[in-house]
Every structure is written in structure tokens, then in C-alpha cells.
Design a protein around this motif. Sequence first.
Motif, PDB file in Angstrom:
ATOM      1  N   ALA A   9       0.778  -1.106   0.059  1.00 25.30           N
ATOM      2  CA  ALA A   9       0.075   0.114   0.010  1.00 25.30           C
ATOM      3  C   ALA A   9       0.830   1.081  -0.076  1.00 25.30           C
ATOM      4  CB  ALA A   9      -0.955   0.109   1.189  1.00 25.30           C
ATOM      5  N   TRP A  12       2.100   2.268   3.295  1.00 28.10           N
ATOM      6  CA  TRP A  12       3.455   1.521   3.908  1.00 28.10           C
ATOM      7  C   TRP A  12       4.590   1.962   3.099  1.00 28.10           C
ATOM      8  CZ3 TRP A  12       5.329  -0.881   7.555  1.00 28.10           C
ATOM      9  CH2 TRP A  12       6.160  -2.033   7.277  1.00 28.10           C
ATOM     10  N   ARG A 352       1.403  -7.062   9.501  1.00 28.98           N
ATOM     11  CA  ARG A 352       0.515  -7.010   8.732  1.00 28.98           C
ATOM     12  C   ARG A 352      -0.436  -5.847   8.818  1.00 28.98           C
ATOM     13  NH1 ARG A 352       0.431 -11.276   5.313  1.00 28.98           N
ATOM     14  NH2 ARG A 352       1.127 -13.411   6.290  1.00 28.98           N
ATOM     15  N   LYS A 353      -0.323  -5.425  10.073  1.00 27.27           N
ATOM     16  CA  LYS A 353      -1.111  -3.883  10.496  1.00 27.27           C
ATOM     17  C   LYS A 353      -0.279  -2.807   9.679  1.00 27.27           C
ATOM     18  CE  LYS A 353      -2.971  -1.089  14.214  1.00 27.27           C
ATOM     19  NZ  LYS A 353      -2.997  -0.936  15.623  1.00 27.27           N
ATOM     20  N   ASN A 356      -0.787  -2.638   6.035  1.00 23.29           N
ATOM     21  CA  ASN A 356      -1.921  -1.955   5.648  1.00 23.29           C
ATOM     22  C   ASN A 356      -2.023  -0.501   6.020  1.00 23.29           C
ATOM     23  OD1 ASN A 356      -2.922  -4.438   4.451  1.00 23.29           O
ATOM     24  ND2 ASN A 356      -3.431  -4.801   6.489  1.00 23.29           N
TER      25      ASN A 356
END
Length: 578
Positions: A9, A12, A352-353, A356
Motif C-alpha cells: 500500500a 506502507w 500486517r497492520k 496496511n
Amino acid sequence: MCRRPRNGAASWRERCSTSHSHHRRLCGTFGAKLSQLLCDDERFCLLIGGRSLAKAVAFASSLGGKAGKEPVVFDRNGDVYKQLSAVAPAVTVDASGPFQTMGGDTYRVPRACISLGIDYADLADSREFVRQIAELDAEARTAGVFVLSGLSSFPALSFAALDRLAQDFSRIDHVSSGIAPSPHADIGPNVIRAITSYAGKPVPILRNGISATGLGLIEWHRVTVAPPGCIPLKSGRFRLVDAPDLDLLPQRFEGLSSMFTGAATKPQSLQRLLAATAQLVRLKLLPSLMPFAPLMHRASKPLASGEHRGGMFVRASGSDRAGQPLEASWHLVAEGDDGPFVPVTGLEALIRKLANGNRPADGARSAAGEFPLEAFERCFERFAIHSGTRHVRPGEVDLPLYRRLPGSAWEQLPRAIAATHDTPEGGNRLSGRARVERGTGFVASIIAAVVGFPKAQDDVAVRVCFTTKGRIEFWTRDFGGAEFCSVQLKGHGRDAHLLAEDFGPFRILMAVVPDGAKLRFVVRGWRLFGIPLPLVLAPGGDIYEEERESRFHFHVEVGGPLIGLIVRYAGWLEEEGG
């Protein structure tokens, strides 16, 4: 470690450019598990760090998935600042330990990360390490990075479970928690070193609302880990460990009266060895067990025996929202090799947070309460990891026997099964038809005759009556005029969460497990005149109840590994007059 995310993203990618575009991971037993969880995501490039480049290369080459992999040399006892500068990760994850015995500059890795503007997280289970990480808070905020310590079973997962339980309480007085790794789990030597660091030594705890001192690996609580709808773990002794929760719990719950954190080391022979040698430390005959950690780690492999299952529990008691007494507990069971993934699921959720575009707040702190239980449960879904909660209120002890055994999983049962067992005081009477088979062996025939099992018949009238007296059910089964009886009750103590059924001097202990449209009975132990007998020799077989065409059906198979089939009967029942 992880390198620049690819195809991630925008938020990120931007974070990577300002933070030198890497994750870092220091590889060990749990570090390897985290790499396996992340290697399927092409946004990541994992940097596999360790003192041995050859081992890092071998492990990196063994990983599949779409993520990039790069082995690097990293020695936490070396020039950490220089090593981190060379690879410049976005996030450093220290999964190596033991954090109890860092020595020197305990926080050299997080300090170096803060200096370089690198986010940091670890799996620390050291009480002191996690408590004092907050001393770096001002530096971390100034640098614009987060430093999270203890993103593991204790305290991150234990507090996530406790926060779930706390929703039903107005006041919590007592909290206990514990982990029970599988005896066959690949536990690294650093875990053993951490345990031996406090064995036999004073551990500050709360007892009756007063600061007190326990003894590491000597004091214990017996607990049966039993998620609703799952076969419970074998009851075990959880021995006191010096976990971060013991500092964090009084801060979370004002007025807390007592607390306990424990570990149920398996097999029992290894636990007894640890407890006995911990007594030598308590008596000051040994200064510490740490010199024996390598020997204990080597001994854990040949001593490994029993089921390849592990688990965890968190239990709280106090008052519910109406001011009534309440005990609530959260349980987790992990099957086979899936257990070692549990401590790193919080790290996976964090990374993973980040991918995102969601960052934790800047600053240095413990990871207690950082993620809700739902974040861990999403990670559990890909594994044979089962979890759930149980509640005990004063009135619930008077519920029908079968409703109390599987907990909340009872609500999953088909109506015909639930209606058969969920009866008011007085019991139930049912009748129907059945087919009976009998074993032909000499010993099997003797056992069948002693118990009163029916003779072989292709189609026989069946009548089943059970009456309740307090919390006990008395069962009488009549197959064409031939009766045999048993007594059923809920186990307690080491038999907690099991159905106990007595046939004369024999007691059979079974887990009652909802399985789709069936209710299965899994033998977990047996006794003769109260004396435990080997489980491998226990009578049992395929035993279940099910609903077919809205009618209650049963299938009971009793046999043994040495004597073969004793009896097998199957058929249907319905309420008399129904």
C-alpha cells in the motif's frame, strides 16, 4: 528481518522510505515461525538474521512463498548500531532471548533502533525487561518510532484474552494464567535458560491483596485447559513463573486481590526434575539452575512423551455487572506442530497492520492490551488452534449434566440431542430399537457379562431411563429385558471438564465434544477402584450421538487394544409418549 515491501500500500511504501525500508527479524525458534507466517506475502522481504550466516542461508533457502528472503549476519552482542545501519530495517523484531539474562546494556537493540529511527518489537517474557522498557518512552517519541515489548503469549495474548473476559465483570479480584507447551514442541535452549533463571528464587506476587513472595517453579495451581467443544488437555500442574503479567495486572485492575502466572512443563518427569532442582536453589544448595540449562534442554528430547498438544488459559473471578459472583476463563488448545506459532501471532498481526498503513502510537511500552483478541484469533484460523471462553455463575452448577460439560459449544448441538439430555429435575424415559454385536474373545465375554452388556441381536427393543439426583445421573439401559446400569457425573479436580461414568468398580472418563451434527465421547482415562490405569489400555471406540431425520440416534462401541471388541450397539430413541 524483512526488507522493502513490494507492491504494498502507498502508506506502507512511504513509511519504508522514511524508515529505511526494512523489517528486521533475529532468527531463533520463534523467529523461524514468524518467517513462515510472513513468507506468503510478496510485500515483504525477510532478512533472516543470526550469528551463523550458513544457518541463515540454509533457513532462508528452505522458505517458500512470495516474500523476498535475504540471510544476514547479526550478533546482538556485537556492534548493534553498526549492524542495523548496514541493513536499515523499518522494523526490528527480536525473537531470540532470553531477555532475563541480557547482561551489559540490556536495551542495546531497542536503543540502537531508536537512534536510527527504526520501529522495534520483541517477544520478551522477562518481567524486568518488559517493565523497564517504558524508560525509553521519551526517546522513542522524540524519534517518532514505537518500541513494543512482550508481544508474545505473556503479556500480549494473555491481556487480550483478559480484556475479553473483563467485559462481563464489574470488579475482578483474582487472575491466573498459564501456558502448557506440547512435550514434542521444538522449544529452543533460550526458553530453558529463561525458566532456569528464576527457578527456586523469590517471585513477587499479590496474595490476599498484600504484596507477597512466591517461589519460581515450586508453587503451583492445577488447571485443565478445555476450550468449549474441544478435547481438553490432560490436567496439569502449572508452576509459578516470573512473567511480565505479575507487574502489569495490578496496574490494569485496581483492587486486585491475587494473581498467578504459571507454566505446565511436559512431560511430567521433566517438570518434576525442574521442581526438585528448584528446591535445591531455594535451600541455597545451588546458586542457580542456569548452568544446567543446556543439559535440561538436551534431556527434554528423550524425555518427550504423551500427546503432541499444547495450550494456554486465562482465568478471572470477581463480580459480574449485576454484582453477582462470576468466574470466567479463556482456553486455547493447539494441536501438533501448530503450538509454537501461538507466541508469534501478535507479531504477525503487527507487521500486517503496518503493511496496511496502520502504525501503533509512537513511544516505548509493554505490548499488553496493544491488540484485541480478535487480531490473534484471525491468525489462529489457519491452524489447528482452538480457543473459547467458559463462564461459571452460582446458578449454572444446577444445570443439567450434559449442558455443563461442553460449555458454550452446547448451543451448536442439533435439537434432538439437546432435548434428550437437557431435561428438568427427575430425568427422562426413552424407548426405541437397536442392533447389538458382541465380541467373541474370552476376556471380552467375561467383561461383557460382568457389566451386563446385552447379547448380540439384530433388532431389539430398547428402553433407557435416567434419573437425576442433585448433580448425578443414574442410567438404566434395557435391551429386550436385559438391563445394565451406570452412574454419570461431571469430573472435578484432575478430571475437570470430563464426563465420568461408573460401571461398578470401573470409572471411564470421557470428553464430550460437539462435532457438527454429532456429539462425540472420547475416552481420556479410566480407573479401577479409584486407581488410574494406562490410557493406552482403556476401553473405548467410536462413541457418538447424532440427529437423523429429527430423531435421536446413538452408536456405542466398547473394546480394547488387547481384547478386541467387547460390545457394539447402535439404534434410535425417542421420548416415551412423544
